[in-house]
Design a protein around this motif. Structure first.
Motif, PDB file in Angstrom:
ATOM      1  N   GLY A 351       0.774  -1.233   0.000  1.00  0.00           N
ATOM      2  CA  GLY A 351       0.000   0.000   0.000  1.00  0.00           C
ATOM      3  C   GLY A 351       0.800   1.275   0.000  1.00  0.00           C
ATOM      4  O   GLY A 351       2.009   1.278   0.243  1.00  0.00           O
ATOM      5  N   HIS A 352       0.101   2.396  -0.273  1.00  0.00           N
ATOM      6  CA  HIS A 352       0.622   3.776  -0.263  1.00  0.00           C
ATOM      7  C   HIS A 352       1.600   4.047  -1.405  1.00  0.00           C
ATOM      8  O   HIS A 352       2.464   4.922  -1.298  1.00  0.00           O
ATOM      9  N   MET A 353       1.479   3.298  -2.494  1.00  0.00           N
ATOM     10  CA  MET A 353       2.405   3.480  -3.619  1.00  0.00           C
ATOM     11  C   MET A 353       2.210   4.844  -4.281  1.00  0.00           C
ATOM     12  O   MET A 353       1.084   5.334  -4.400  1.00  0.00           O
ATOM     13  N   SER A 354       3.301   5.424  -4.748  1.00  0.00           N
ATOM     14  CA  SER A 354       3.203   6.633  -5.558  1.00  0.00           C
ATOM     15  C   SER A 354       2.823   6.265  -6.991  1.00  0.00           C
ATOM     16  O   SER A 354       2.202   7.054  -7.708  1.00  0.00           O
ATOM     17  N   LYS A 355       3.174   5.026  -7.380  1.00  0.00           N
ATOM     18  CA  LYS A 355       2.860   4.554  -8.720  1.00  0.00           C
ATOM     19  C   LYS A 355       2.853   3.039  -8.739  1.00  0.00           C
ATOM     20  O   LYS A 355       3.703   2.410  -8.111  1.00  0.00           O
ATOM     21  N   THR A 356       1.887   2.449  -9.436  1.00  0.00           N
ATOM     22  CA  THR A 356       1.847   0.993  -9.612  1.00  0.00           C
ATOM     23  C   THR A 356       2.452   0.640 -10.970  1.00  0.00           C
ATOM     24  O   THR A 356       2.278   1.390 -11.945  1.00  0.00           O
ATOM     25  N   LEU A 357       3.143  -0.494 -11.041  1.00  0.00           N
ATOM     26  CA  LEU A 357       3.842  -0.879 -12.269  1.00  0.00           C
ATOM     27  C   LEU A 357       3.345  -2.196 -12.851  1.00  0.00           C
ATOM     28  O   LEU A 357       3.952  -2.719 -13.789  1.00  0.00           O
ATOM     29  N   VAL A 358       2.272  -2.758 -12.302  1.00  0.00           N
ATOM     30  CA  VAL A 358       1.731  -4.034 -12.786  1.00  0.00           C
ATOM     31  C   VAL A 358       0.244  -3.890 -13.079  1.00  0.00           C
ATOM     32  O   VAL A 358      -0.393  -2.907 -12.691  1.00  0.00           O
ATOM     33  N   LYS A 359      -0.294  -4.895 -13.745  1.00  0.00           N
ATOM     34  CA  LYS A 359      -1.719  -4.913 -14.088  1.00  0.00           C
ATOM     35  C   LYS A 359      -2.378  -6.160 -13.500  1.00  0.00           C
ATOM     36  O   LYS A 359      -1.715  -7.169 -13.271  1.00  0.00           O
ATOM     37  N   LYS A 360      -3.677  -6.078 -13.308  1.00  0.00           N
ATOM     38  CA  LYS A 360      -4.428  -7.215 -12.788  1.00  0.00           C
ATOM     39  C   LYS A 360      -4.299  -8.404 -13.742  1.00  0.00           C
ATOM     40  O   LYS A 360      -4.386  -8.258 -14.962  1.00  0.00           O
ATOM     41  N   GLY A 361      -4.049  -9.592 -13.176  1.00  0.00           N
ATOM     42  CA  GLY A 361      -3.902 -10.805 -13.971  1.00  0.00           C
ATOM     43  C   GLY A 361      -2.471 -11.089 -14.390  1.00  0.00           C
ATOM     44  O   GLY A 361      -2.196 -12.157 -14.948  1.00  0.00           O
ATOM     45  N   GLN A 362      -1.572 -10.175 -14.134  1.00  0.00           N
ATOM     46  CA  GLN A 362      -0.171 -10.353 -14.531  1.00  0.00           C
ATOM     47  C   GLN A 362       0.554 -11.295 -13.577  1.00  0.00           C
ATOM     48  O   GLN A 362       0.415 -11.205 -12.368  1.00  0.00           O
ATOM     49  N   GLY A 363       1.332 -12.228 -14.118  1.00  0.00           N
ATOM     50  CA  GLY A 363       2.157 -13.103 -13.309  1.00  0.00           C
ATOM     51  C   GLY A 363       3.463 -12.409 -12.953  1.00  0.00           C
ATOM     52  O   GLY A 363       4.041 -11.718 -13.797  1.00  0.00           O
ATOM     53  N   VAL A 364       3.912 -12.582 -11.732  1.00  0.00           N
ATOM     54  CA  VAL A 364       5.163 -11.940 -11.299  1.00  0.00           C
ATOM     55  C   VAL A 364       6.052 -12.956 -10.598  1.00  0.00           C
ATOM     56  O   VAL A 364       5.568 -13.874  -9.937  1.00  0.00           O
ATOM     57  N   ASP A 365       7.330 -12.802 -10.769  1.00  0.00           N
ATOM     58  CA  ASP A 365       8.301 -13.620 -10.060  1.00  0.00           C
ATOM     59  C   ASP A 365       8.722 -12.903  -8.783  1.00  0.00           C
ATOM     60  O   ASP A 365       8.494 -11.701  -8.623  1.00  0.00           O
ATOM     61  N   GLN A 366       9.338 -13.653  -7.889  1.00  0.00           N
ATOM     62  CA  GLN A 366       9.872 -13.026  -6.684  1.00  0.00           C
ATOM     63  C   GLN A 366      10.891 -11.956  -7.081  1.00  0.00           C
ATOM     64  O   GLN A 366      11.718 -12.170  -7.953  1.00  0.00           O
ATOM     65  N   ASN A 367      10.778 -10.785  -6.461  1.00  0.00           N
ATOM     66  CA  ASN A 367      11.646  -9.623  -6.703  1.00  0.00           C
ATOM     67  C   ASN A 367      11.278  -8.822  -7.943  1.00  0.00           C
ATOM     68  O   ASN A 367      11.979  -7.864  -8.294  1.00  0.00           O
ATOM     69  N   THR A 368      10.149  -9.166  -8.611  1.00  0.00           N
ATOM     70  CA  THR A 368       9.690  -8.346  -9.725  1.00  0.00           C
ATOM     71  C   THR A 368       9.236  -6.987  -9.201  1.00  0.00           C
ATOM     72  O   THR A 368       8.538  -6.899  -8.198  1.00  0.00           O
ATOM     73  N   ARG A 369       9.618  -5.904  -9.906  1.00  0.00           N
ATOM     74  CA  ARG A 369       9.171  -4.567  -9.490  1.00  0.00           C
ATOM     75  C   ARG A 369       7.683  -4.413  -9.770  1.00  0.00           C
ATOM     76  O   ARG A 369       7.242  -4.589 -10.902  1.00  0.00           O
ATOM     77  N   ILE A 370       6.925  -4.066  -8.727  1.00  0.00           N
ATOM     78  CA  ILE A 370       5.473  -3.941  -8.879  1.00  0.00           C
ATOM     79  C   ILE A 370       4.986  -2.512  -8.634  1.00  0.00           C
ATOM     80  O   ILE A 370       3.826  -2.200  -8.920  1.00  0.00           O
ATOM     81  N   GLY A 371       5.839  -1.644  -8.108  1.00  0.00           N
ATOM     82  CA  GLY A 371       5.431  -0.268  -7.855  1.00  0.00           C
ATOM     83  C   GLY A 371       6.539   0.535  -7.209  1.00  0.00           C
ATOM     84  O   GLY A 371       7.654   0.041  -7.016  1.00  0.00           O
ATOM     85  N   LEU A 372       6.200   1.798  -6.862  1.00  0.00           N
ATOM     86  CA  LEU A 372       7.157   2.707  -6.249  1.00  0.00           C
ATOM     87  C   LEU A 372       6.599   3.232  -4.928  1.00  0.00           C
ATOM     88  O   LEU A 372       5.395   3.478  -4.808  1.00  0.00           O
ATOM     89  N   VAL A 373       7.476   3.404  -3.958  1.00  0.00           N
ATOM     90  CA  VAL A 373       7.072   3.889  -2.640  1.00  0.00           C
ATOM     91  C   VAL A 373       6.477   5.291  -2.760  1.00  0.00           C
ATOM     92  O   VAL A 373       6.933   6.121  -3.544  1.00  0.00           O
ATOM     93  N   GLY A 374       5.438   5.552  -1.973  1.00  0.00           N
ATOM     94  CA  GLY A 374       4.809   6.869  -1.964  1.00  0.00           C
ATOM     95  C   GLY A 374       4.172   7.158  -0.619  1.00  0.00           C
ATOM     96  O   GLY A 374       4.482   6.510   0.389  1.00  0.00           O
ATOM     97  N   SER A 375       3.257   8.110  -0.621  1.00  0.00           N
ATOM     98  CA  SER A 375       2.568   8.495   0.607  1.00  0.00           C
ATOM     99  C   SER A 375       1.098   8.759   0.322  1.00  0.00           C
ATOM    100  O   SER A 375       0.492   9.666   0.873  1.00  0.00           O
TER     101      SER A 375
END
Length: 403
Positions: A351-375
């Protein structure tokens, strides 16, 4: 009037009576020689060649010093201008960053209990998705349809092991395949097929299926049947029968099937992909733990559903474990947030991301970038709120994260 006059050198005195007009005798002029002296004053300079050279040298030194002073002044002026050009934009950037990273305090009244419950219910629902086929307990034991653990006796422990090949089909999982072939623990398929992560199973993959539960072990120097019997808590006779051996002599590199043996807890969790990694690899600070705490705005006692990891805005957030993105959206509580389903009942929220980098239904591996820290959302400053569910129940993330 009588005038007494003295004439020449005579001492005679002659009285003369005269009228008012008196004629005085002219005295002879005495001439004096003029003395010509050079005009010399205290302020008169000496015009010798040495004095002229000294004067020129002093004048030249003064000029050099003046030029040096001017040059130094110019250098300091340039440095001051450069400092202004650097510091002003830097200060403005930091000010804007601070204003951007510190959201306006939200009123607790605007965050109704209903909204908390709704989001919590959504997490529970997402957490249960796709978990019905993974009916296993925390020790890797396969559960029967009534929820009981399959016993070793029910799969013929003590028989000579045989193997067959199975092709993974769409919808299969490690637990459903184990149950299909009467295996009581998923450790068997994991060990026999050297599976590093059960979540990497793909349709069309070939698996070796043993006829009974156990592990494949490669003999090393110093091993004996007795030592293996003690290590895996099985009798020597069971090892001999499972491998159809006539002798207890072992040779280095020999593969043995150890009936009834299971992976240790750490190896099982690793293979199950249940060793979560920290979602932030950059420097961060733990500002709030899981469990009871005071609300950061109101001071009211509340239950914190995860952990807060404070770090600068824009820091990459990574998937703590491989899985599938099941939700990407916005909430007044979590701001921009992402939910990932990891299978086997595990679900994580970021939560609280400044930006999300993934889409619903997308498969991700461990350590895949999914977003950026925000407030974003209900936040006092830039940080990541990280929550983990297990079969619909909240779990302390720190108890699962790999040390």
């Amino acid at each position: 009037m009588e005038i007494i006059s003295f004439v020449g050198s005579s001492a005679a005195v002659k009285k003369t009576s005269v009228g008012t007009n008196i004629n005085f005798p002219r005295l002879p002029k005495v001439s004096k020689k003029k003395e010509y002296r050079p005009l010399v004053t205290k302020s008169s300079p000496s015009f010798s060649s040495s004095s002229v050279a000294v004067k020129i040298e002093k004048s030249h030194s003064r000029t050099e010093r003046q030029f040096a002073y001017v040059g130094i002044a110019k250098i300091f002026s340039m440095l001051a201008c450069l400092a202004v050009l650097i510091l002003v934009p830097y200060t403005i950037f930091n000010l804007l960053s601070y204003l951007d990273n510190h959201t306006t305090s939200l009123s607790y009244d605007s965050l109704s209990a209903y909204e908390f419950e709704t989001l919590n219910s959504a997490m529970s629902r997402f957490a249960m998705d796709g978990t019905l086929t993974d009916n296993i307990d925390e020790n890797g034991n396969v559960l029967s349809e009534d929820g009981s653990v399959l016993s070793a006796a029910s799969v013929g422990l003590g028989e000579t092991v045989t193997f067959q090949t199975y092709t993974v089909k769409a919808g299969d999982s490690i637990s459903t395949i184990s149950r299909k072939f009467g295996l009581s623990n998923i450790s068997t398929l994991i060990a026999v097929n050297d599976i590093s992560n059960v979540r990497t199973l793909r349709s069309g993959q070939k698996l070796r299926i043993p006829s009974t539960d156990g592990l494949v072990y490669k003999v090393v120097a110093g091993d004996s049947l007795n030592s293996l019997s003690v290590k895996y808590h099985v009798s020597v006779e069971e090892i001999l029968d499972a491998n159809d051996l006539d002798s207890d002599t072992l040779t280095k590199g020999m593969e043995l099937f150890i009936p009834g043996a299971k992976l240790d807890s750490a190896s099982l969790k690793k293979a199950m992909g249940e060793l979560f990694v920290y979602p932030i690899t950059a420097a961060w600070r733990l500002t709030s733990r899981f469990g009871p705490r005071k609300d950061p705005f109101t001071g009211v006692a509340s239950n914190h559903t995860g952990i807060d990891m404070a770090c600068p805005t824009g820091t990459p957030i990574r998937a703590a474990m491989s899985g599938k993105v099941v939700y990407v959206g916005w909430s007044n509580i979590f701001g921009n947030y992402v939910i990932i389903s990891h299978g086997n009942g595990y679900q994580s929220l970021y939560g609280h991301m400044s930006k999300t980098l993934v889409k619903k239904g997308q498969g991700v591996d461990q350590n895949t970038r999914i977003g950026l820290v925000g407030s974003t959302g209900y936040s006092t400053g830039p940080h990541l709120h990280f929550t983990v569910y297990k079969n619909g129940n909240l779990v302390d993330p720190l108890s699962l994260l790999k040390k």
